[in-house]
Every structure is written in structure tokens, then in C-alpha cells.
Design an enzyme around this catalytic site. Structure first.
Site, PDB file in Angstrom:
ATOM      1  CB  SER A  88      -0.966  -0.043   1.187  1.00  0.00           C
ATOM      2  OG  SER A  88      -1.996   0.902   1.054  1.00  0.00           O
ATOM      3  CG  ASP A 133      -7.417  -3.284  -2.246  1.00  0.00           C
ATOM      4  OD1 ASP A 133      -7.996  -2.432  -1.557  1.00  0.00           O
ATOM      5  OD2 ASP A 133      -6.182  -3.458  -2.211  1.00  0.00           O
ATOM      6  CG  HIS A 166      -5.531  -2.773   1.006  1.00  0.00           C
ATOM      7  ND1 HIS A 166      -4.922  -2.500  -0.205  1.00  0.00           N
ATOM      8  CD2 HIS A 166      -4.946  -1.928   1.896  1.00  0.00           C
ATOM      9  CE1 HIS A 166      -4.035  -1.541  -0.050  1.00  0.00           C
ATOM     10  NE2 HIS A 166      -4.013  -1.186   1.217  1.00  0.00           N
TER      11      HIS A 166
END
Length: 279
Positions: free
Chosen positions: A150, A227, A256
Site C-alpha cells: 500500500s 480490494d 487489501h
């Protein structure tokens, strides 16, 4: 500068350590983890740096990803730092989860309020890589890779592309690929760098790929198609170039979370081991 041991635990054929040290870059105490496989006294090992995402500390990766089994198998040192300075209090640094503490975005802040402490780019690339981590781990400086998740995937891509002489392999899980165009990135880059968007380009992986002229790189990216943050991540903006191949694998039904990361951790270690062990 000297690192102080916080904890040490046997894990597979190696040990998981946590250290703290006074940082000359962030002007506060920083904590990082490092997994060190069993090795001979003078032996140097290939090394990976893992950068975590928003709200994380050094501990999330260590406790949730299961990476130690693959670090042990491939005999790779893994260094995993915090995501921001923690030992300072700046007005507004705890007002939101996506800016300030736990959200350093791996940039060198230039806005005066943040510039003294929020220098996570230099902390990773200079202080931790070159000085602190080698003082506690048998790092072979010629065989170092970088990956992350991320916000940390953003950090891994941008740092890896900007420092090809220091990082020989790159991968990412669900990275923020085009931060100059999405709310997470715009908030962080405005806050840390100011309103001049030309300064943001140095911290945007999709933009850095366009002008990358360094040694050939093969970049692996895994992204879950379930996600909830896909609109913030924009993996479609990562385009291969003459000097950089990009493989984006859309993983069906994955989100995620660290369940996603753990599911493909072995693939990422194999990706890096193939490069680093050939050097």
C-alpha cells in the site's frame, strides 16, 4: 546512532529481532525489526527492506505476514522499519489516520512544520540502509532489494526506481501507484511538500517509470481485485518501459489485508531471491 536491542525470538532457522535507536534524520527514537537467518560469523547475506502501509508500525509485518519462513528458506535478511517518526508531537500529526503518525509516505517533507522530522525517504535510503541496519545484521550491500504494501508499496517502487545502485530488486503488494491523482496521495503530498505539484512527481511510481533509465528491472506487483481501495491504488497506471518490466497480477477475491499479503509472500521472496542470488 547505536541500536539497542528490544527483543529477540527464535523463528525457523534464524532470529526475529526488534531494535530501537536515536535517529539523526528524524530527530527522534525510531524502532525497526530485522530477521536474520542463521549464518557464519563473517558471512554476508542478501537483504530485503519491507515498507509497511498506512497506520502500521514495524510490528504488523513481523506478526501477520508469515515472512520468516521464506526469509529462513532463502537465507535473506529482512529489515522492516516503522512508517513515520513516533517520538515527536507536531500539531495535527494525530488528527487523521492517513497523514502524520503512521503515514510518513516515505518522502522528505519540505513544508517547514514537518521538514525537521518527517524525512522517511532519507531515513530508509541513507540512515537505516547504510548505517544502522548494517551495524546489527550481516547485510551484503551489493545484494539488496525492496518491497512493501500500500503506502509502503508506493515507497518501495519510488525508492527502488530512484536508487537502482542501492536496490537491485523491487516488488509490491497493492501499492499506491499514482499518488498525485488520488486523495491519499494528494493529501500527503500537499501536506508534506506543499502546493507545487511539480515537486510531487519525484514520489509517484507511475511518473518515475516513464523516465527510468537505470539498469533493467523486473517489477512484480500483486493486487487483489476485491480490494476496497482500488480507486486509491490505480495499478493500471504502472506501464512497462524499455528499462523496466512490470508484471501486475490481479488476484481474484483478495482484499487489501494481510491475509492477501501472506498468500503471495512466497512468490515475492522467490522473485527477489532469483535476482539477488544471481549477483
Amino acid at each position: 546512532m547505536a541500536a539497542t536491542l528490544v527483543s529477540s525470538n527464535r523463528s525457523f532457522r534464524g532470529r526475529q529481532f526488534v531494535y530501537k535507536h536515536a535517529s539523526a534524520v528524524t530527530k527522534c527514537e525510531m524502532t525497526f525489526g530485522v530477521y536474520i537467518p542463521d549464518h557464519q560469523p563473517e558471512e554476508k547475506l542478501p537483504t530485503l527492506f519491507y515498507l509497511s502501509g498506512l497506520t502500521c508500525t514495524h510490528a504488523n509485518f513481523m506478526e501477520k505476514s508469515g515472512f520468516q519462513q521464506f526469509a529462513s528458506k532463502h537465507r535473506i535478511v529482512v529489515v522492516h522499519p516503522d512508517t513515520s517518526p513516533r517520538g515527536v508531537d507536531i500539531e495535527g500529526d494525530s488528527d487523521s489516520w492517513d497523514f502524520g503518525k503512521g503515514a510518513g509516505f516515505y518522502v522528505n517533507a519540505t513544508v517547514e512544520k514537518w521538514a525537521q522530522n518527517y524525512r522517511m525517504y532519507d531515513y530508509i535510503v541513507k540512515e537505516l540502509l547504510e548505517e544502522v541496519a548494517p551495524s546489527v545484521a550481516p547485510i551484503d550491500a551489493a545484494r539488496v532489494g525492496i518491497f512493501g504494501h500500500s503506502m509502503g508499496g508506493h515507497g518501495a517502487l519510488t525508492i527502488g526506481l530512484k536508487n537502482p545502485s542501492k536496490f537491485q530488486s523491487i516488488s509490491a503488494f497493492a501499492p499506491i501507484c499514482n499518488p498525485i491523482t488520488v486523495p491519499w496521495g494528494q493529501k500527503a503530498l500537499t501536506g508534506y511538500l506543499g502546493e507545487d505539484q511539480s515537486t510531487w512527481l519525484d514520489y509517484d511510481a507511475s511518473e518515475l517509470l516513464k523516465k527510468y533509465t537505470g539498469p533493467r528491472r523486473e517489477i512484480l506487483v500483486d493486487q487483489g481485485d476485491a480490494d476496497n481501495f482500488l480507486g486509491q491504488l490505480k495499478p493500471d497506471t504502472l506501464k512497462a518501459t524499455e528499462n523496466a518490466g512490470v508484471t501486475v497480477r490481479m488476484q481474484k477475491e483478495f482484499d487489501h489485508s494481510y491475509y492477501f499479503i501472506a498468500s503471495f509472500m512466497e512468490d515475492h521472496f522467490e522473485h527477489h531471491a532469483k535476482v539477488l542470488k544471481a549477483i
